[in-house]
Scaffold this motif. Structure first.
Motif, mmCIF file in Angstrom:
data_model
loop_
_atom_site.group_PDB
_atom_site.id
_atom_site.type_symbol
_atom_site.label_atom_id
_atom_site.label_comp_id
_atom_site.label_asym_id
_atom_site.label_seq_id
_atom_site.Cartn_x
_atom_site.Cartn_y
_atom_site.Cartn_z
ATOM 1 N N PHE A 160 -7.433 -1.681 13.501
ATOM 2 C CA PHE A 160 -6.740 -0.793 12.567
ATOM 3 C C PHE A 160 -5.279 -1.186 12.357
ATOM 4 O O PHE A 160 -4.497 -0.399 11.806
ATOM 5 N N LEU A 161 -4.875 -2.379 12.821
ATOM 6 C CA LEU A 161 -3.445 -2.697 12.756
ATOM 7 C C LEU A 161 -2.960 -2.864 11.317
ATOM 8 O O LEU A 161 -3.724 -3.261 10.432
ATOM 9 N N GLU A 163 -0.202 -4.770 8.856
ATOM 10 C CA GLU A 163 0.739 -5.890 8.809
ATOM 11 C C GLU A 163 2.157 -5.318 8.837
ATOM 12 O O GLU A 163 2.416 -4.241 8.283
ATOM 13 N N LYS A 215 -13.969 1.930 10.187
ATOM 14 C CA LYS A 215 -12.915 1.151 9.547
ATOM 15 C C LYS A 215 -12.970 1.282 8.020
ATOM 16 O O LYS A 215 -11.947 1.530 7.360
ATOM 17 N N ASN A 219 -9.851 3.015 5.747
ATOM 18 C CA ASN A 219 -9.124 2.359 4.655
ATOM 19 C C ASN A 219 -9.405 3.039 3.319
ATOM 20 O O ASN A 219 -8.523 3.132 2.465
ATOM 21 N N PHE A 260 1.288 8.145 3.588
ATOM 22 C CA PHE A 260 0.450 7.534 2.534
ATOM 23 C C PHE A 260 0.374 8.389 1.281
ATOM 24 O O PHE A 260 -0.626 8.390 0.568
ATOM 25 N N ARG A 262 3.206 8.324 -0.759
ATOM 26 C CA ARG A 262 4.363 7.866 -1.521
ATOM 27 C C ARG A 262 3.876 7.331 -2.869
ATOM 28 O O ARG A 262 3.130 6.363 -2.934
ATOM 29 N N PHE A 267 -1.406 0.469 -4.022
ATOM 30 C CA PHE A 267 -1.707 -0.381 -2.876
ATOM 31 C C PHE A 267 -2.161 -1.774 -3.283
ATOM 32 O O PHE A 267 -2.741 -1.975 -4.340
ATOM 33 N N GLY A 268 -1.854 -2.737 -2.402
ATOM 34 C CA GLY A 268 -2.306 -4.110 -2.567
ATOM 35 C C GLY A 268 -2.600 -4.674 -1.197
ATOM 36 O O GLY A 268 -2.871 -3.931 -0.257
ATOM 37 N N CYS A 271 -6.421 -6.038 2.357
ATOM 38 C CA CYS A 271 -7.359 -5.091 2.990
ATOM 39 C C CYS A 271 -7.802 -3.961 2.073
ATOM 40 O O CYS A 271 -8.952 -3.918 1.652
ATOM 41 N N PHE A 333 3.219 -7.799 -0.699
ATOM 42 C CA PHE A 333 2.489 -6.576 -1.090
ATOM 43 C C PHE A 333 3.077 -5.332 -0.454
ATOM 44 O O PHE A 333 2.843 -4.227 -0.906
ATOM 45 N N LYS A 334 3.888 -5.548 0.589
ATOM 46 C CA LYS A 334 4.629 -4.439 1.199
ATOM 47 C C LYS A 334 5.754 -5.036 2.025
ATOM 48 O O LYS A 334 5.745 -6.245 2.310
ATOM 49 N N ARG A 423 8.823 1.913 -6.188
ATOM 50 C CA ARG A 423 8.337 2.438 -4.905
ATOM 51 C C ARG A 423 8.950 3.788 -4.539
ATOM 52 O O ARG A 423 8.785 4.246 -3.401
#
Ligand code: UGA
Length: 464
Positions: A160-161, A163, A215, A219, A260, A262, A267-268, A271, A333-334, A423
């Motif tokens: 579940f980590l 990046e 999982k 997501n 989550f 915002r 999202f990109g 994953c 992407f973030k 953002r």
């Protein structure tokens, strides 16, 4: 082979974002770890202590592991099979080029390569995100291939980590999910994760299918939350309401929560986008597609965010993009990542270029990857350089360097003080005070000269 503090020898198959973080963190916890990748260049870079991607705090762990002798890398599956008592499969499961389904070829190749070499009892643990049923199929394949027979057992332990937070998320995960077929497999995973379990991580023991679903469902839920607030952003845009304030109000309800939520460019990454598509495709194939049909809308709302951002830039440019100069802050992407897979920022930058704008992009760490993927765009070595002569400046990845940037300094180099905050991450009032026209999706337009509206006061504690 030397023993370990924890008494288990581990291999990690696949040296990408997930695999390297897992390998280095397990070495940090005292295990002897062998990382395996088929890419010889990657293996030699890692063996020399060089991380082939950006991830905060990971490189020192990698180096410490190498120096201690507890962490090594190889291209040899035979060496891995001889060494490991537990084998973690951390290879990628990207979206297939020709369909929304997950491409499981790397996992299949991993089991095909390792299986026939497994002569002694061991646990093979899948960590990749997969369609439900994959683990059972791989367990069958392993049983057919391994000379050790049923003593080479398969388990599923989804990762579940995030990046940018890989080290913390691996050393101190909220939860550990053990999809197992025996008490023995559970006991082995409890030994591997003894340290985080002692520190309070929750441990869920379940079957293979529930572990796989844990999982995909997580997501999908995160993606749904983001698209929910971005759907509200579309409504706010039409109604003249302010989605940033709305998000703050919603998030204040502990049943909803502000994480989550915002609003912005959506999202990109490698994953969330491919995982919701693969989840939907696997449900369609199983005849249960109706239950996940909403994910099609989640995906569509997310894709629309990028188009809405292009429209917003066009508005700020005065109705046409042809010949305008656009500065773009952010390519990853973030923030805190150099990953540009399915990056909303680069997608928007490329679309603006295609519409005739002269686009210059700056990102603190993702420039090389961005340049390779989009050689048609201009690139700059700093935010100020990217902003030079811009008719419109876009904040598309909320690196701290950008959210803390001084609007006065950037204002001196642009042609026109037009900022689009993709953002919802900038201090709107500071930018207005510095004479910028500030725009964000789903928020009322306020020109530089306008006075703070009542919504500014309501937003004071919005905490998003
Ligand atoms: C995601 C999940 O958060 C991890 O739990 C999971 O392990 C990982 O995928 C994976 O499957 O391997 P990650 O892709 O690293 O992690 O990034 P996130 O932090 O989830 O962000 C995803 C995207 O959502 C980013 O583009 C981010 O900018 C965007 N986002 C996030 C929003 O647009 N709004 C928000 O409120 C939060």
């Amino acid at each position: 082979m030397s023993g370990t503090a924890a008494g288990l020898r581990l291999t990690v198959l696949g040296a990408g974002y997930l695999g390297v973080a897992h390998a280095a963190c397990l070495a940090e916890l005292g295990f002897d770890v062998l990382g395996v990748d088929t890419d010889a260049g990657r293996v030699s870079a890692l063996s020399a202590g060089n991380l082939p991607f950006f991830e905060p705090r990971l490189e020192p762990l990698l180096r410490r592991g190498l120096e201690s002798g507890r962490l090594r890398f190889t291209t040899s599956y035979a060496e891995a099979a001889r060494f490991g008592e537990v084998h973690f499969m951390c290879v990628g499961t990207p979206q297939r080029a020709d369909s929304p389904e997950a491409d499981l070829s790397q996992l299949e190749a991993c089991v095909s390569a390792l299986g026939p070499l497994l002569e002694v009892p061991c646990l093979v643990v899948g960590k990749s995100t997969v369609p439900v049923g994959t683990a059972a199929a791989l367990a069958g394949k392993l049983a057919r291939l391994a000379p050790a027979g049923p003593a080479a057992e398969l388990a599923w332990n989804p990762e579940f980590l995030r990046e940018g937070h890989a080290v913390d998320d691996t050393l101190r995960p909220d939860r550990i999910v053990a999809g197992v077929q025996s008490r023995h497999a559970e006991a082995v995973l409890r030994r591997v994760y003894a340290a985080p379990l002692a520190a309070g991580s929750q441990f869920f023991v379940t079957d293979l299918a529930t572990a796989e679903l844990a999982k995909a469902a997580a997501n999908s839920f995160l993606a749904t939350k983001i698209s929910f607030i971005n759907a509200m952003s579309e409504l706010c845009g039409a109604a003249g309401a302010d989605v940033a304030v709305l998000a703050g109000i919603l998030g204040a309800d502990p049943r909803i929560g502000g994480a989550f939520l915002r609003p912005g460019l959506g999202f990109g990454g490698g994953c969330l986008p491919k995982d919701i598509r693969a989840f939907l495709a696997s449900a369609d194939q199983a005849g249960t597609g109706e239950s996940l049909a909403f994910l099609r809308e989640v995906d569509a709302i997310n894709t629309r965010c990028r188009a809405r951002m292009v429209d917003l830039a066009r508005d700020l440019a005065g109705g046409s993009l042809a010949g305008t100069v656009i500065g773009v802050l952010g390519a990853a992407f973030k923030p805190d990542s150099d990953d540009i897979r399915d990056s909303p920022a680069l997608d928007v930058a490329a679309a603006l270029h295609d519409l005739g704008a002269r686009v210059t992009v700056y990102d603190p760490v993702a420039l090389d990857k961005a340049r390779q993927a989009h050689p048609e765009l201009g690139y700059a070595g700093s935010a100020v350089e990217a902003a030079a002569d811009a008719d419109v400046l876009l904040l598309l990845t909320e690196w701290r360097e950008f959210t803390e940037a001084d609007p006065e300094i950037l204002g001196k180099v642009v042609a026109r003080r037009n900022i689009a905050d993709g953002r919802n991450a900038l201090d709107e009032e500071a930018w207005l005070r510095a004479g910028w026209d500030y725009r964000a999706l789903g928020r009322p337009y306020r020109a530089a000269t306008s006075q703070p509206g009542p919504e500014l006061f309501a937003r004071a504690d919005r905490g998003i």
